[in-house]
Design a protein around this motif. Structure first.
Motif, PDB file in Angstrom:
ATOM      1  N   LEU A 220       0.827  -1.205   0.000  1.00 41.19           N
ATOM      2  CA  LEU A 220       0.000   0.000   0.000  1.00 41.19           C
ATOM      3  C   LEU A 220       0.864   1.260   0.000  1.00 41.19           C
ATOM      4  N   ARG A 221       1.966   1.223   0.733  1.00 35.85           N
ATOM      5  CA  ARG A 221       2.855   2.394   0.755  1.00 35.85           C
ATOM      6  C   ARG A 221       3.528   2.584  -0.595  1.00 35.85           C
ATOM      7  N   TRP A 222       4.039   1.492  -1.148  1.00 38.54           N
ATOM      8  CA  TRP A 222       4.725   1.597  -2.428  1.00 38.54           C
ATOM      9  C   TRP A 222       3.801   2.107  -3.520  1.00 38.54           C
ATOM     10  N   GLY A 223       2.508   1.749  -3.448  1.00 36.59           N
ATOM     11  CA  GLY A 223       1.575   2.148  -4.496  1.00 36.59           C
ATOM     12  C   GLY A 223       1.412   3.646  -4.622  1.00 36.59           C
ATOM     13  N   GLN A 224       1.710   4.398  -3.577  1.00 35.85           N
ATOM     14  CA  GLN A 224       1.524   5.852  -3.684  1.00 35.85           C
ATOM     15  C   GLN A 224       2.785   6.655  -3.376  1.00 35.85           C
ATOM     16  N   MET A 225       3.822   6.021  -2.808  1.00 38.00           N
ATOM     17  CA  MET A 225       5.042   6.785  -2.517  1.00 38.00           C
ATOM     18  C   MET A 225       6.312   6.136  -3.042  1.00 38.00           C
ATOM     19  N   GLY A 226       6.229   4.918  -3.557  1.00 37.55           N
ATOM     20  CA  GLY A 226       7.440   4.285  -4.031  1.00 37.55           C
ATOM     21  C   GLY A 226       8.345   3.876  -2.879  1.00 37.55           C
ATOM     22  N   GLU A 287     -12.352 -13.786 -13.246  1.00 44.01           N
ATOM     23  CA  GLU A 287     -12.888 -13.174 -12.023  1.00 44.01           C
ATOM     24  C   GLU A 287     -11.794 -12.422 -11.273  1.00 44.01           C
ATOM     25  N   LEU A 288     -10.618 -13.026 -11.179  1.00 41.89           N
ATOM     26  CA  LEU A 288      -9.505 -12.347 -10.502  1.00 41.89           C
ATOM     27  C   LEU A 288      -9.108 -11.073 -11.234  1.00 41.89           C
ATOM     28  N   GLU A 289      -9.143 -11.122 -12.568  1.00 38.73           N
ATOM     29  CA  GLU A 289      -8.821  -9.915 -13.338  1.00 38.73           C
ATOM     30  C   GLU A 289      -9.811  -8.802 -13.046  1.00 38.73           C
ATOM     31  N   ARG A 290     -11.099  -9.141 -12.976  1.00 38.82           N
ATOM     32  CA  ARG A 290     -12.104  -8.101 -12.710  1.00 38.82           C
ATOM     33  C   ARG A 290     -11.984  -7.564 -11.288  1.00 38.82           C
ATOM     34  N   ILE A 291     -11.697  -8.433 -10.324  1.00 41.34           N
ATOM     35  CA  ILE A 291     -11.465  -7.972  -8.953  1.00 41.34           C
ATOM     36  C   ILE A 291     -10.260  -7.041  -8.920  1.00 41.34           C
ATOM     37  N   ARG A 292      -9.181  -7.466  -9.571  1.00 41.53           N
ATOM     38  CA  ARG A 292      -7.980  -6.629  -9.655  1.00 41.53           C
ATOM     39  C   ARG A 292      -8.289  -5.262 -10.268  1.00 41.53           C
ATOM     40  N   ASP A 293      -9.024  -5.255 -11.372  1.00 44.17           N
ATOM     41  CA  ASP A 293      -9.319  -3.995 -12.056  1.00 44.17           C
ATOM     42  C   ASP A 293     -10.140  -3.060 -11.182  1.00 44.17           C
ATOM     43  N   ARG A 294     -11.162  -3.594 -10.498  1.00 43.59           N
ATOM     44  CA  ARG A 294     -11.982  -2.743  -9.634  1.00 43.59           C
ATOM     45  C   ARG A 294     -11.138  -2.141  -8.509  1.00 43.59           C
ATOM     46  N   LEU A 300      -6.418   4.173  -8.014  1.00 48.14           N
ATOM     47  CA  LEU A 300      -6.029   5.219  -8.947  1.00 48.14           C
ATOM     48  C   LEU A 300      -6.919   6.450  -8.841  1.00 48.14           C
ATOM     49  N   ARG A 301      -8.230   6.243  -8.562  1.00 48.24           N
ATOM     50  CA  ARG A 301      -9.123   7.392  -8.392  1.00 48.24           C
ATOM     51  C   ARG A 301      -8.725   8.201  -7.160  1.00 48.24           C
ATOM     52  N   VAL A 302      -8.330   7.529  -6.085  1.00 50.54           N
ATOM     53  CA  VAL A 302      -7.876   8.249  -4.886  1.00 50.54           C
ATOM     54  C   VAL A 302      -6.616   9.046  -5.201  1.00 50.54           C
ATOM     55  N   LEU A 303      -5.671   8.429  -5.919  1.00 52.16           N
ATOM     56  CA  LEU A 303      -4.459   9.145  -6.304  1.00 52.16           C
ATOM     57  C   LEU A 303      -4.779  10.311  -7.232  1.00 52.16           C
ATOM     58  N   LYS A 304      -5.803  10.142  -8.062  1.00 52.37           N
ATOM     59  CA  LYS A 304      -6.207  11.228  -8.953  1.00 52.37           C
ATOM     60  C   LYS A 304      -6.786  12.389  -8.157  1.00 52.37           C
ATOM     61  N   ASP A 305      -7.577  12.089  -7.136  1.00 54.39           N
ATOM     62  CA  ASP A 305      -8.138  13.139  -6.287  1.00 54.39           C
ATOM     63  C   ASP A 305      -7.038  13.937  -5.595  1.00 54.39           C
ATOM     64  N   SER A 306      -5.906  13.276  -5.338  1.00 54.09           N
ATOM     65  CA  SER A 306      -4.784  13.925  -4.654  1.00 54.09           C
ATOM     66  C   SER A 306      -3.760  14.509  -5.621  1.00 54.09           C
ATOM     67  N   ASN A 307      -3.982  14.325  -6.945  1.00 54.17           N
ATOM     68  CA  ASN A 307      -3.004  14.776  -7.945  1.00 54.17           C
ATOM     69  C   ASN A 307      -1.623  14.236  -7.592  1.00 54.17           C
ATOM     70  N   TRP A 308      -1.549  12.919  -7.362  1.00 55.66           N
ATOM     71  CA  TRP A 308      -0.330  12.316  -6.827  1.00 55.66           C
ATOM     72  C   TRP A 308      -0.009  11.032  -7.594  1.00 55.66           C
ATOM     73  N   GLY A 309       1.273  10.824  -7.873  1.00 57.67           N
ATOM     74  CA  GLY A 309       1.712   9.578  -8.496  1.00 57.67           C
ATOM     75  C   GLY A 309       0.998   9.310  -9.810  1.00 57.67           C
ATOM     76  N   ALA A 310       0.504   8.078  -9.952  1.00 57.71           N
ATOM     77  CA  ALA A 310      -0.189   7.699 -11.186  1.00 57.71           C
ATOM     78  C   ALA A 310      -1.441   8.539 -11.398  1.00 57.71           C
ATOM     79  N   GLY A 311      -2.042   9.060 -10.309  1.00 53.92           N
ATOM     80  CA  GLY A 311      -3.212   9.922 -10.447  1.00 53.92           C
ATOM     81  C   GLY A 311      -2.908  11.206 -11.185  1.00 53.92           C
TER      82      GLY A 311
END
Length: 486
Positions: A220-226, A287-294, A300-311
Motif C-alpha cells: 500500500l505504501r509503495w503504491g503511492q510513494m514508491g 474473475e480475478l482480473e475483474r477484482i484486480r481492475d476494480r 487510482l481514483r484516490v491518487l487522482k483526487d490527490s493529484n499524486w503519483g499515477a493519479g
C-alpha cells in the motif's frame, strides 16, 4: 483519420496494448497465429471497456476499429506504431523484427520484453534506430507505466516521438537512461520473487501469508510513494540521512538470500502451485482480473483526487482531451458548450441510471470549465480569490444511463462585479437531461467576504454577459421547487 497501431502477439500483454490503443481512438491490427487470439483479446477488451473509462472525467474518444491480420505483413502495413509482445526468446524476436522491417522499415517498433536490452534486440536489424524497449505492466490498459529503453543506436527524436504517442494514450513513459538487463521495475520484482520462493521452500510462510504481508503493509505504501519517498518519511524529521544511518548497517546482516536461487524442483513447483490453488483457486482467472481492475480503479481514483503519483498522469491525460469553447459575439451568441462527459460505471445507481450526485458533479464540471474560461482558474484561487456558489436549483428533465455522452453548456443570465448568475444545461445530444440555475458570489478568501472580481476576470466576463443578454431567457429560470409553469 484514426492512426494505426500494429500489435504483434496477442497474449495477455499484447491484448492489453491492443485495448489501450483501441480505446484511445486508434485503429488496431493484431497478428497472432494462435487461433484462440480473437477470443482471448475479446475477453481482455471486455475487461478494458468496463475499467478504463472509469478513470476518466472526460469522455473517451470514439473507439477505433480492431482487425485480426492474416499475415504479419498485413498487420504492420501503414502502421504509425508497432508493439511486439511475442515470447521471451531472442531468436524469435529477431525473426519477427526482420519480417516487420521488410514491410515497415521506418515504423516505430517497441518491444514489451521484460529482460532483453535494446542493443540485443537491434542485432543484425535493417534499421536499429527505430527498435527500442517499451516495457509495460499488466494490465496494460490500466497501469500507466511503460519503461522506455533506447540504446546508443536509437534516433533520439524518434524516441521522443514514441514517448509522445504513449502519453497520448494515457501512459507514463519512463525513460531509462542506461540499458540494463530487466530494466528497472522487474529487477525489484525479481528480488522480491526470489526471496518469496525461499520463504515458501523453507516452510517459513505460505503463498497466501506472503501476499498478505505485501497487500496489508508495504504494498500500500509503495503504491503511492514508491521506495525512497517511503523511507524518507520513515526517517522522521531528520529525513533520509537518519534513516540510512539507522537501517543501513542491516544490509550486511544475513537477512535475505537475494543472491542465492532455490532449485526449481518438481517438489517446489508442486508446493507453490498447491498453495496458490488453495489460496485463489475458487476464482477463475477472469474473475480475478475483474477484482484486480476494480481495486486498481479505486486506488487510482484516490491518487487522482490527490493529484499524486499515477493519479497525476490521469489528470494530465484528461486535461489533454478537454475541449475549450470560443467566445461568442453579440450577433452569434449561443450558450457556451464547455464540458464533455460520459456516464461512467461509478456514476450509476441500482436502477442503472445516473445517480443524483453526479448531476451536480456534471454541473460543477461545467461551472468550473466556465470559471477557467474567464480566468478564475486554480492560479486565480492561489492568489486568494474565488467564486463561491451561494444558491443553486436543479431540475431533472430526463435520464442518463451508463455510457451516455453528455455535454454541459453555460448561459450567463447576469453578472456584475461581485455576482455571477448562470444557467447550466446538461444534454445528451439534443435532449435536455437536467438544468441547473446557479448564483455565485466572488469572494476574498483571506477576508472571508464578497468583493469585486479582479479586472482581468471582469474583462473576460462582461463581453460574454452582454452577448448572452440577447439570448431568450430559459423558460424555467427563476423557478423554485414545486412552482408550476405559468
Amino acid at each position: 483519420m484514426a492512426r494505426k497501431a500494429a500489435i504483434i502477439g496477442g497474449g495477455v500483454i499484447g491484448g492489453g496494448w491492443a485495448a489501450r490503443f483501441l480505446l484511445s481512438g486508434w485503429d488496431v491490427a493484431v497478428f497472432d497465429p494462435d487461433p484462440e487470439a480473437p477470443r482471448k483479446i475479446g475477453e481482455v477488451l471486455a475487461n478494458a471497456r468496463a475499467a478504463l473509462p472509469a478513470l476518466a472525467d472526460v469522455p473517451m474518444p470514439a473507439e477505433g476499429s480492431l482487425t485480426f491480420a492474416e499475415t504479419l505483413t498485413d498487420a504492420v502495413q501503414s502502421a504509425d506504431y508497432i508493439q511486439e509482445s511475442v515470447s521471451e526468446r531472442l531468436d524469435l524476436k529477431h525473426r519477427v523484427f526482420a519480417h516487420i522491417q521488410q514491410a515497415a522499415p521506418d515504423a516505430l517498433l517497441g518491444s514489451s520484453t521484460s529482460g532483453f536490452k535494446p542493443s540485443e534486440l537491434q542485432e543484425n536489424s535493417a534499421n536499429p534506430a527505430v527498435i527500442f524497449v517499451a516495457h509495460p505492466f499488466n494490465p496494460v490498459y490500466l497501469l500507466p507505466l511503460a519503461e522506455i529503453v533506447p540504446s546508443p543506436k536509437n534516433d533520439p527524436q524518434r524516441i521522443e516521438e514514441a514517448k509522445e504517442i504513449l502519453r497520448e494514450i494515457g501512459m507514463f513513459p519512463l525513460h531509462i537512461r542506461k540499458e540494463i538487463d530487466a530494466h528497472i521495475a522487474d529487477r525489484f520484482l525479481e528480488a522480491v520473487w526470489r526471496e518469496a520462493l525461499w520463504l515458501v521452500k523453507d516452510g517459513v510462510a505460505t503463498t497466501e501469508e506472503i501476499d498478505e504481508a505485501i497487500r496489508m503493509g508495504f504494498g500500500l505504501r509503495w503504491g503511492q510513494m514508491g521506495l525512497f519517498e517511503t523511507y524518507r518519511v520513515a526517517g522522521g524529521e531528520a529525513g533520509m540521512k537518519h534513516f540510512m544511518a539507522q537501517f543501513g548497517p542491516c544490509l550486511s546482516w544475513p537477512w535475505t538470500k537475494l543472491m542465492d536461487v532455490p532449485e526449481f524442483t518438481d517438489e517446489l513447483v508442486d508446493l507453490i502451485a498447491g498453495q496458490s490453488d488453495a489460496q485463489s483457486g475458487h476464482h477463475t482467472i477472469r474473475e480475478l482480473e475483474r477484482i484486480r481492475d476494480r481495486n486498481l480503479i479505486g486506488f487510482l481514483r484516490v491518487l487522482k483526487d490527490s493529484n499524486w503519483g499515477a493519479g497525476k498522469v490521469l489528470l494530465e491525460h484528461d486535461a489533454r482531451r478537454r475541449v475549450t469553447a470560443p467566445d461568442p459575439t453579440p450577433d452569434s451568441a449561443v450558450p457556451l458548450v464547455l464540458a464533455h462527459m460520459q456516464v461512467l460505471p461509478g456514476w450509476i445507481d441500482y436502477n442503472g441510471h445516473m445517480t443524483e450526485s453526479r448531476y451536480l458533479f456534471a454541473s460543477s464540471e461545467t461551472c468550473d470549465a466556465f470559471l477557467r474560461h474567464i480566468g478564475a482558474d486554480m492560479d486565480y484561487v492561489a492568489g486568494g480569490f474565488s467564486y463561491y456558489t451561494a444558491e443553486s436549483h436543479i431540475m431533472h428533465a430526463g435520464e442518463a444511463k451508463l455510457g451516455d455522452r453528455l455535454t454541459g453548456s453555460v448561459q450567463v443570465l447576469g453578472a456584475d462585479d461581485k455576482r455571477l448568475h448562470l444557467f447550466i444545461r446538461i444534454e445528451r445530444g439534443e435532449t435536455l437531461v437536467a438544468s441547473i440555475e446557479q448564483m455565485l458570489l466572488h469572494v476574498d478568501m483571506a477576508a472571508g467576504k464578497s468583493c469585486s472580481a479582479r479586472p482581468e476576470v471582469l474583462a473576460r466576463l462582461r463581453p460574454l454577459a452582454e452577448a448572452h443578454a440577447a439570448l431568450p431567457r430559459p423558460e424555467t429560470a427563476g423557478r423554485h421547487v414545486g412552482q408550476r409553469k405559468s
